[in-house]
Design a protein around this motif. Structure first.
Motif, PDB file in Angstrom:
ATOM      1  N   THR A  60       0.844  -1.190   0.000  1.00  0.00           N
ATOM      2  CA  THR A  60       0.000   0.000   0.000  1.00  0.00           C
ATOM      3  C   THR A  60       0.878   1.237   0.000  1.00  0.00           C
ATOM      4  OG1 THR A  60      -1.619  -1.193   1.368  1.00  0.00           O
ATOM      5  CG2 THR A  60      -1.862   1.195   1.242  1.00  0.00           C
ATOM      6  N   ASP A  61       0.481   2.252  -0.756  1.00  0.00           N
ATOM      7  CA  ASP A  61       1.180   3.531  -0.704  1.00  0.00           C
ATOM      8  C   ASP A  61       0.677   4.305   0.508  1.00  0.00           C
ATOM      9  OD1 ASP A  61       2.654   3.033  -2.966  1.00  0.00           O
ATOM     10  OD2 ASP A  61       1.301   4.108  -4.309  1.00  0.00           O
ATOM     11  N   LEU A  62       1.596   4.654   1.400  1.00  0.00           N
ATOM     12  CA  LEU A  62       1.239   5.362   2.626  1.00  0.00           C
ATOM     13  C   LEU A  62       2.056   6.644   2.737  1.00  0.00           C
ATOM     14  CD1 LEU A  62       1.120   2.430   5.218  1.00  0.00           C
ATOM     15  CD2 LEU A  62      -0.823   3.619   4.190  1.00  0.00           C
ATOM     16  N   SER A  63       1.402   7.701   3.190  1.00  0.00           N
ATOM     17  CA  SER A  63       2.095   8.961   3.460  1.00  0.00           C
ATOM     18  C   SER A  63       2.272   9.098   4.960  1.00  0.00           C
ATOM     19  CB  SER A  63       1.285  10.143   2.908  1.00  0.00           C
ATOM     20  OG  SER A  63       1.208  10.073   1.500  1.00  0.00           O
ATOM     21  N   PHE A  64       3.500   9.363   5.378  1.00  0.00           N
ATOM     22  CA  PHE A  64       3.835   9.479   6.795  1.00  0.00           C
ATOM     23  C   PHE A  64       4.126  10.944   7.129  1.00  0.00           C
ATOM     24  CE2 PHE A  64       4.893   5.180   5.552  1.00  0.00           C
ATOM     25  CZ  PHE A  64       4.414   4.414   6.606  1.00  0.00           C
ATOM     26  N   VAL A  65       3.750  11.337   8.329  1.00  0.00           N
ATOM     27  CA  VAL A  65       3.930  12.707   8.806  1.00  0.00           C
ATOM     28  C   VAL A  65       4.733  12.669  10.098  1.00  0.00           C
ATOM     29  CG1 VAL A  65       2.746  14.799   9.598  1.00  0.00           C
ATOM     30  CG2 VAL A  65       1.719  13.398   7.793  1.00  0.00           C
ATOM     31  N   ALA A  66       5.611  13.641  10.285  1.00  0.00           N
ATOM     32  CA  ALA A  66       6.411  13.734  11.511  1.00  0.00           C
ATOM     33  C   ALA A  66       6.641  15.192  11.854  1.00  0.00           C
ATOM     34  CB  ALA A  66       7.745  13.013  11.340  1.00  0.00           C
ATOM     35  N   LEU A  67       7.008  15.445  13.101  1.00  0.00           N
ATOM     36  CA  LEU A  67       7.397  16.805  13.489  1.00  0.00           C
ATOM     37  C   LEU A  67       8.767  17.164  12.940  1.00  0.00           C
ATOM     38  CD1 LEU A  67       6.294  16.902  17.256  1.00  0.00           C
ATOM     39  CD2 LEU A  67       5.165  18.023  15.319  1.00  0.00           C
ATOM     40  N   ASP A  68       9.635  16.142  12.840  1.00  0.00           N
ATOM     41  CA  ASP A  68      11.015  16.328  12.404  1.00  0.00           C
ATOM     42  C   ASP A  68      11.262  15.429  11.195  1.00  0.00           C
ATOM     43  OD1 ASP A  68      13.830  16.261  12.071  1.00  0.00           O
ATOM     44  OD2 ASP A  68      14.135  16.669  14.212  1.00  0.00           O
ATOM     45  N   ALA A  69      11.752  16.006  10.108  1.00  0.00           N
ATOM     46  CA  ALA A  69      11.972  15.257   8.868  1.00  0.00           C
ATOM     47  C   ALA A  69      12.963  14.108   9.050  1.00  0.00           C
ATOM     48  CB  ALA A  69      12.461  16.197   7.770  1.00  0.00           C
ATOM     49  N   ARG A  70      13.805  14.167  10.063  1.00  0.00           N
ATOM     50  CA  ARG A  70      14.770  13.089  10.276  1.00  0.00           C
ATOM     51  C   ARG A  70      14.088  11.755  10.543  1.00  0.00           C
ATOM     52  NH1 ARG A  70      18.570  15.777  14.746  1.00  0.00           N
ATOM     53  NH2 ARG A  70      16.499  16.463  15.417  1.00  0.00           N
ATOM     54  N   TRP A  71      12.897  11.791  11.202  1.00  0.00           N
ATOM     55  CA  TRP A  71      12.176  10.547  11.450  1.00  0.00           C
ATOM     56  C   TRP A  71      11.724   9.897  10.146  1.00  0.00           C
ATOM     57  CZ3 TRP A  71      13.186   8.534  15.757  1.00  0.00           C
ATOM     58  CH2 TRP A  71      13.215   9.245  16.952  1.00  0.00           C
ATOM     59  N   LEU A  72      11.556  10.680   9.087  1.00  0.00           N
ATOM     60  CA  LEU A  72      11.019  10.165   7.827  1.00  0.00           C
ATOM     61  C   LEU A  72      12.096   9.591   6.915  1.00  0.00           C
ATOM     62  CD1 LEU A  72       8.494  13.057   7.049  1.00  0.00           C
ATOM     63  CD2 LEU A  72       8.060  10.886   8.231  1.00  0.00           C
ATOM     64  N   SER A  73      13.354   9.702   7.301  1.00  0.00           N
ATOM     65  CA  SER A  73      14.452   9.195   6.466  1.00  0.00           C
ATOM     66  C   SER A  73      14.736   7.722   6.721  1.00  0.00           C
ATOM     67  CB  SER A  73      15.716  10.017   6.699  1.00  0.00           C
ATOM     68  OG  SER A  73      16.169   9.871   8.046  1.00  0.00           O
ATOM     69  N   ARG A  74      14.012   7.113   7.658  1.00  0.00           N
ATOM     70  CA  ARG A  74      14.229   5.710   8.010  1.00  0.00           C
ATOM     71  C   ARG A  74      13.514   4.778   7.037  1.00  0.00           C
ATOM     72  NH1 ARG A  74      11.723   5.269  13.428  1.00  0.00           N
ATOM     73  NH2 ARG A  74      10.361   6.861  12.525  1.00  0.00           N
ATOM     74  N   PRO A  75      13.818   3.475   7.061  1.00  0.00           N
ATOM     75  CA  PRO A  75      13.170   2.518   6.159  1.00  0.00           C
ATOM     76  C   PRO A  75      11.667   2.420   6.413  1.00  0.00           C
ATOM     77  CG  PRO A  75      15.145   1.574   7.162  1.00  0.00           C
ATOM     78  CD  PRO A  75      14.880   2.854   7.882  1.00  0.00           C
ATOM     79  N   PRO A  76      10.886   2.000   5.396  1.00  0.00           N
ATOM     80  CA  PRO A  76       9.434   1.863   5.559  1.00  0.00           C
ATOM     81  C   PRO A  76       9.048   1.002   6.752  1.00  0.00           C
ATOM     82  CG  PRO A  76      10.020   1.631   3.249  1.00  0.00           C
ATOM     83  CD  PRO A  76      11.310   1.703   4.008  1.00  0.00           C
ATOM     84  N   ARG A  77       9.816  -0.038   7.024  1.00  0.00           N
ATOM     85  CA  ARG A  77       9.486  -0.919   8.151  1.00  0.00           C
ATOM     86  C   ARG A  77       9.459  -0.143   9.464  1.00  0.00           C
ATOM     87  NH1 ARG A  77      12.121  -3.285  12.202  1.00  0.00           N
ATOM     88  NH2 ARG A  77      11.403  -5.312  12.996  1.00  0.00           N
ATOM     89  N   ASP A  78      10.430   0.765   9.660  1.00  0.00           N
ATOM     90  CA  ASP A  78      10.488   1.540  10.894  1.00  0.00           C
ATOM     91  C   ASP A  78       9.333   2.531  10.984  1.00  0.00           C
ATOM     92  OD1 ASP A  78      12.793   0.187  11.495  1.00  0.00           O
ATOM     93  OD2 ASP A  78      14.143   1.801  10.901  1.00  0.00           O
ATOM     94  N   LEU A  79       8.989   3.147   9.846  1.00  0.00           N
ATOM     95  CA  LEU A  79       7.875   4.092   9.857  1.00  0.00           C
ATOM     96  C   LEU A  79       6.563   3.372  10.155  1.00  0.00           C
ATOM     97  CD1 LEU A  79       8.762   6.372   6.796  1.00  0.00           C
ATOM     98  CD2 LEU A  79       9.464   6.577   9.172  1.00  0.00           C
ATOM     99  N   MET A  80       6.395   2.175   9.593  1.00  0.00           N
ATOM    100  CA  MET A  80       5.186   1.402   9.879  1.00  0.00           C
ATOM    101  C   MET A  80       5.136   0.970  11.335  1.00  0.00           C
ATOM    102  SD  MET A  80       4.234  -0.983   6.619  1.00  0.00           S
ATOM    103  CE  MET A  80       5.805  -1.834   6.590  1.00  0.00           C
ATOM    104  N   HIS A  81       6.294   0.639  11.894  1.00  0.00           N
ATOM    105  CA  HIS A  81       6.325   0.271  13.312  1.00  0.00           C
ATOM    106  C   HIS A  81       5.837   1.441  14.169  1.00  0.00           C
ATOM    107  CE1 HIS A  81       7.964  -3.753  13.677  1.00  0.00           C
ATOM    108  NE2 HIS A  81       8.036  -3.577  14.982  1.00  0.00           N
ATOM    109  N   ASP A  82       6.299   2.648  13.837  1.00  0.00           N
ATOM    110  CA  ASP A  82       5.827   3.819  14.569  1.00  0.00           C
ATOM    111  C   ASP A  82       4.322   3.981  14.430  1.00  0.00           C
ATOM    112  OD1 ASP A  82       8.356   4.460  15.415  1.00  0.00           O
ATOM    113  OD2 ASP A  82       8.586   6.227  14.151  1.00  0.00           O
ATOM    114  N   ALA A  83       3.839   3.851  13.195  1.00  0.00           N
ATOM    115  CA  ALA A  83       2.398   4.026  12.955  1.00  0.00           C
ATOM    116  C   ALA A  83       1.588   2.952  13.671  1.00  0.00           C
ATOM    117  CB  ALA A  83       2.111   4.000  11.457  1.00  0.00           C
ATOM    118  N   GLY A  84       2.075   1.709  13.640  1.00  0.00           N
ATOM    119  CA  GLY A  84       1.381   0.631  14.333  1.00  0.00           C
ATOM    120  C   GLY A  84       1.339   0.844  15.832  1.00  0.00           C
ATOM    121  N   LEU A  85       2.463   1.260  16.397  1.00  0.00           N
ATOM    122  CA  LEU A  85       2.510   1.546  17.832  1.00  0.00           C
ATOM    123  C   LEU A  85       1.639   2.757  18.178  1.00  0.00           C
ATOM    124  CD1 LEU A  85       6.310   1.005  18.502  1.00  0.00           C
ATOM    125  CD2 LEU A  85       4.442  -0.403  19.388  1.00  0.00           C
TER     126      LEU A  85
END
Length: 229
Positions: A60-85
């Motif tokens: 699925t194409d997902l758009s992620f949002v963060a306060l700091d752009a550094r959080w968005l430079s990580r792999p998709p797996r890490d961003l999904m882990h954040d979203a799941g948590l």
């Protein structure tokens, strides 16, 4: 669109992202906070993600949002882990399960050996005994890894395991593994487990209006008594 004052929406979004690091635009839209991300000019990134790692059709194409752009430079797996948590935390709060004065935090290395530590924890102050929860997000762990995670939570002294998963049938499967390990005496000190389905990719709220859905959204297993919800 949320009827709350823009200042309230922005404050809620900042508070959520300060804890959850990254959330999807879908999650924000369901909570009435997507416009606040635009007002604040927050950084976003869109990635193709496999929301259930063992299911190729879940790309699925997902758009992620963060306060700091550094959080968005990580792999998709890490961003999904954040979203799941983040979805798990939101569901805990909606259900009214968060104990008074409890503190939610991600578990980071910080000089500790990571290995099988949980993804997050709920710290619960108690004058006489340790009552903290371990929190896990599972998008497709092997049975062996689930077993190691459960045993590690018990060994680390957590009182309760809160297991969030994006794979619907794992709400019953993981609970079954926990029950088996408990009967074998391999989860000393762990009082029980809550398994819960979390969805961070569907625009339609997946937790309401599912009268024909026979799958369990969440189950609680106490080593004293069992209940389902």
């Amino acid at each position: 669109m949320s009827g709350e004052h823009p200042a309230i929406q922005k404050a809620k979004l900042r508070a959520a992202l300060a804890l959850d690091r990254t959330l999807t635009t879908v999650q924000l839209e369901r909570r009435g906070l997507l416009q606040a991300a635009t007002w604040l000019g927050l950084p976003q990134v869109t990635l193709t993600c496999r929301t259930r790692t063992t299911q190729p059709h879940s790309d699925t194409d997902l758009s992620f949002v963060a306060l700091d752009a550094r959080w968005l430079s990580r792999p998709p797996r890490d961003l999904m882990h954040d979203a799941g948590l983040g979805e798990a935390r939101h569901r805990i709060e909606q259900r009214g399960d968060m104990p008074p004065r409890a503190v939610w935090q991600h578990v980071t290395l910080a000089g500790r050996q990571r290995v099988h530590l949980p993804d997050a924890e709920v710290l619960i102050p108690h004058p006489q005994r340790q009552m903290d929860w371990a929190v896990e997000f599972d998008a497709g762990y092997s049975p062996q890894r689930i077993e190691r995670k459960l045993e590690a939570a018990a060994s680390a002294g957590y009182r309760w395991m809160f297991w969030a998963t994006s794979v619907h049938d794992r709400t019953t499967r993981v609970l079954g593994q926990a029950e088996d390990l408990h009967h074998l005496g391999r989860l000393p000190g762990l009082a029980g487990i809550t398994t819960i389905f979390v969805d961070f990719w569907s625009l339609r709220d997946p937790y309401v209006g599912r009268r024909r859905c026979l799958k369990q959204m969440s189950i609680e297993y106490s080593f004293i008594r069992v209940g389902a919800g």
